[in-house]
Design a protein around this motif. Structure first.
Motif, PDB file in Angstrom:
ATOM      1  N   ASP A  79       0.832  -1.213   0.000  1.00 16.53           N
ATOM      2  CA  ASP A  79       0.000   0.000   0.000  1.00 16.53           C
ATOM      3  C   ASP A  79       0.862   1.257   0.000  1.00 16.53           C
ATOM      4  O   ASP A  79       0.474   2.290  -0.530  1.00 16.53           O
ATOM      5  CB  ASP A  79      -0.883   0.035   1.265  1.00 16.53           C
ATOM      6  CG  ASP A  79      -1.842  -1.138   1.307  1.00 16.53           C
ATOM      7  OD1 ASP A  79      -2.465  -1.426   0.275  1.00 16.53           O
ATOM      8  OD2 ASP A  79      -1.939  -1.780   2.376  1.00 16.53           O
ATOM      9  N   ASP A 130      -1.172   4.562   7.895  1.00 16.07           N
ATOM     10  CA  ASP A 130      -2.059   3.760   8.735  1.00 16.07           C
ATOM     11  C   ASP A 130      -1.313   2.474   9.119  1.00 16.07           C
ATOM     12  O   ASP A 130      -0.848   1.749   8.233  1.00 16.07           O
ATOM     13  CB  ASP A 130      -3.314   3.448   7.893  1.00 16.07           C
ATOM     14  CG  ASP A 130      -4.288   2.536   8.626  1.00 16.07           C
ATOM     15  OD1 ASP A 130      -3.956   2.069   9.727  1.00 16.07           O
ATOM     16  OD2 ASP A 130      -5.375   2.297   8.061  1.00 16.07           O
ATOM     17  N   PRO A 131      -1.178   2.175  10.421  1.00 18.59           N
ATOM     18  CA  PRO A 131      -0.449   0.955  10.824  1.00 18.59           C
ATOM     19  C   PRO A 131      -1.045  -0.313  10.213  1.00 18.59           C
ATOM     20  O   PRO A 131      -0.361  -1.327  10.118  1.00 18.59           O
ATOM     21  CB  PRO A 131      -0.582   0.937  12.343  1.00 18.59           C
ATOM     22  CG  PRO A 131      -0.937   2.315  12.733  1.00 18.59           C
ATOM     23  CD  PRO A 131      -1.648   2.945  11.566  1.00 18.59           C
ATOM     24  N   GLU A 132      -2.291  -0.247   9.765  1.00 19.86           N
ATOM     25  CA  GLU A 132      -2.918  -1.432   9.152  1.00 19.86           C
ATOM     26  C   GLU A 132      -2.523  -1.603   7.678  1.00 19.86           C
ATOM     27  O   GLU A 132      -2.740  -2.647   7.089  1.00 19.86           O
ATOM     28  CB  GLU A 132      -4.451  -1.335   9.253  1.00 19.86           C
ATOM     29  CG  GLU A 132      -4.991  -1.326  10.675  1.00 19.86           C
ATOM     30  CD  GLU A 132      -4.507  -2.521  11.500  1.00 19.86           C
ATOM     31  OE1 GLU A 132      -4.523  -3.648  10.969  1.00 19.86           O
ATOM     32  OE2 GLU A 132      -4.086  -2.308  12.652  1.00 19.86           O
ATOM     33  N   GLU A 133      -1.944  -0.556   7.078  1.00 19.29           N
ATOM     34  CA  GLU A 133      -1.512  -0.667   5.675  1.00 19.29           C
ATOM     35  C   GLU A 133      -0.308  -1.593   5.583  1.00 19.29           C
ATOM     36  O   GLU A 133       0.466  -1.699   6.530  1.00 19.29           O
ATOM     37  CB  GLU A 133      -1.003   0.691   5.170  1.00 19.29           C
ATOM     38  CG  GLU A 133      -2.013   1.758   4.943  1.00 19.29           C
ATOM     39  CD  GLU A 133      -1.323   3.029   4.414  1.00 19.29           C
ATOM     40  OE1 GLU A 133      -1.635   3.432   3.302  1.00 19.29           O
ATOM     41  OE2 GLU A 133      -0.476   3.602   5.123  1.00 19.29           O
ATOM     42  N   THR A 134      -0.124  -2.211   4.399  1.00 20.38           N
ATOM     43  CA  THR A 134       1.146  -2.926   4.150  1.00 20.38           C
ATOM     44  C   THR A 134       2.156  -1.885   3.700  1.00 20.38           C
ATOM     45  O   THR A 134       2.071  -1.361   2.586  1.00 20.38           O
ATOM     46  CB  THR A 134       0.965  -3.983   3.042  1.00 20.38           C
ATOM     47  OG1 THR A 134      -0.062  -4.873   3.453  1.00 20.38           O
ATOM     48  CG2 THR A 134       2.261  -4.768   2.811  1.00 20.38           C
ATOM     49  N   THR A 135       3.074  -1.570   4.605  1.00 23.15           N
ATOM     50  CA  THR A 135       4.082  -0.549   4.289  1.00 23.15           C
ATOM     51  C   THR A 135       5.457  -1.188   4.240  1.00 23.15           C
ATOM     52  O   THR A 135       5.835  -1.943   5.136  1.00 23.15           O
ATOM     53  CB  THR A 135       4.055   0.571   5.355  1.00 23.15           C
ATOM     54  OG1 THR A 135       2.761   1.173   5.330  1.00 23.15           O
ATOM     55  CG2 THR A 135       5.105   1.631   5.083  1.00 23.15           C
TER      56      THR A 135
END
Ligand SMILES: Cc1ncc(COP(=O)(O)O)c(C=O)c1O
Length: 319
Positions: free
Chosen positions: A127, A262-267
């Motif tokens: 993401d 967003d910590p929920e994104e795949t970064t």
């Protein structure tokens, strides 16, 4: 990465092409890592090598070139002055400069950092990515790599957000981004993140364009935050990165705290160089070993002392 940075990727492409084109001497203007890779791969390829660096680099980066026996020119000046000199040398000698007259091939090598991430994520794009910016080439070629994989149908198209990381002491790209400029104002670098200290970045404006069109960000962090970033990555992931990686992690943290990631994104955070190369930056912040006699009671005393010290440090944190 034989010389412990991603530059091995870019140089292997550039020097393969240099051989095809018939160059017998290869060279580069470097902030340290590129010189290490050019010297190593030239040695392996049987090419003569002369590399140029700023004279004030870390010991690990200097040794990391000298071991391959290139001619190493340590220039009294910053990277931008080294680069200017190299452009003149490239005009007067018939050498292949990895990041000047061979630059198109060198920069294509950075696409592999995009390809590899797509593959490791199970043929999906992330993401969001956060990558360090020096000239801006790596950043823009990760973008190109992702798009090429979409074009040939290996991954589904996705609007990956691109965020860049710079050190405050050399942040011409971050400043252009923040001020909404479409040009880079060169500056004189002053930071511990020497590997990304380019005051007049060749691909800086492309990095700004990509961050804007993907709804990403370009942030800068202080040297103290860079050291914290290096320690955070080591203590939480077991990865010892150099200052460029510390910059990336510090910017990642800053963007998460600001609600921009967003910590929920795949970064994906690109850690592009090894910490053993920039020991000077971190030496004073990692403590000392406990030197003891080879006796059990000496060990017990030292252990107790270190636990007391730890408790005191925690109390200070809590206060
Ligand atoms: C460890 C490390 N990471 C990142 C970069 C950034 O590279 P670029 O010039 O492609 O932006 C460099 C550049 O020298 C580097 O040495």
């Amino acid at each position: 990465m034989p010389t412990l940075s991603f530059k091995d990727r870019v140089v292997s492409v550039a020097l393969t092409r240099a051989k095809e084109l018939g160059f017998t001497t290869v060279s580069c203007a470097s902030t340290g890592n590129l010189a290490n890779s050019t010297a190593a791969i030239a040695a392996h390829a049987g090419l003569d090598c002369c590399v140029f660096i700023p004279a004030d680099l870390e010991a690990g980066k200097i040794l990391g070139s000298l071991i391959y026996s290139p001619t190493l020119m340590a220039v009294k000046g910053n990277y931008d002055q080294v680069n200017r000199l190299c452009s003149e040398v490239a005009n007067t000698h018939g050498w292949g400069f990895v990041n000047i007259n061979l630059r198109p091939y060198y920069s294509e090598g950075s696409k592999t950092l995009g390809f590899e991430v797509a593959e490791q994520l199970g043929w999906e794009l992330p993401d969001h990515i956060v990558a360090p910016l020096a000239s801006g080439s790596l950043f823009s070629k990760i973008y190109k790599g992702f798009n090429e994989f979409v074009e040939v149908g290996l991954v589904e198209a996705k609007n990956v957000r691109f965020s860049g990381a710079q050190a405050e002491g050399c942040s011409p790209i971050a400043k252009a981004f923040k001020e909404g400029r479409d040009f880079i104002q060169p500056e004189k670098p002053n930071t511990i993140a020497k590997s990304i200290a380019i005051g007049n970045p060749a691909d800086g404006i492309y990095a700004v364009e990509i961050a804007n069109k993907t709804n990403g960000n370009i942030e800068s962090v202080t040297d103290a935050e860079i050291i914290e970033g290096m320690k955070l990555l080591a203590e939480t992931e077991g990865i010892f990165t150099e200052t460029a990686g510390g910059t990336t992690i510090a910017v990642l943290k800053k963007l998460v705290e600001a609600g921009k990631i967003d910590p929920e994104e795949t970064t994906v955070a690109y850690i592009t160089g090894n910490g053993l190369k920039t020991q000077e930056a971190i030496q004073a912040y990692v403590g000392e070993p406990l030197t003891i006699d080879a006796k059990l009671d000496s060990f017990e005393t030292a252990l107790e002392r270190s636990r007391t010290l730890e408790r005191l440090e925690w109390q200070q944190v809590l206060v």
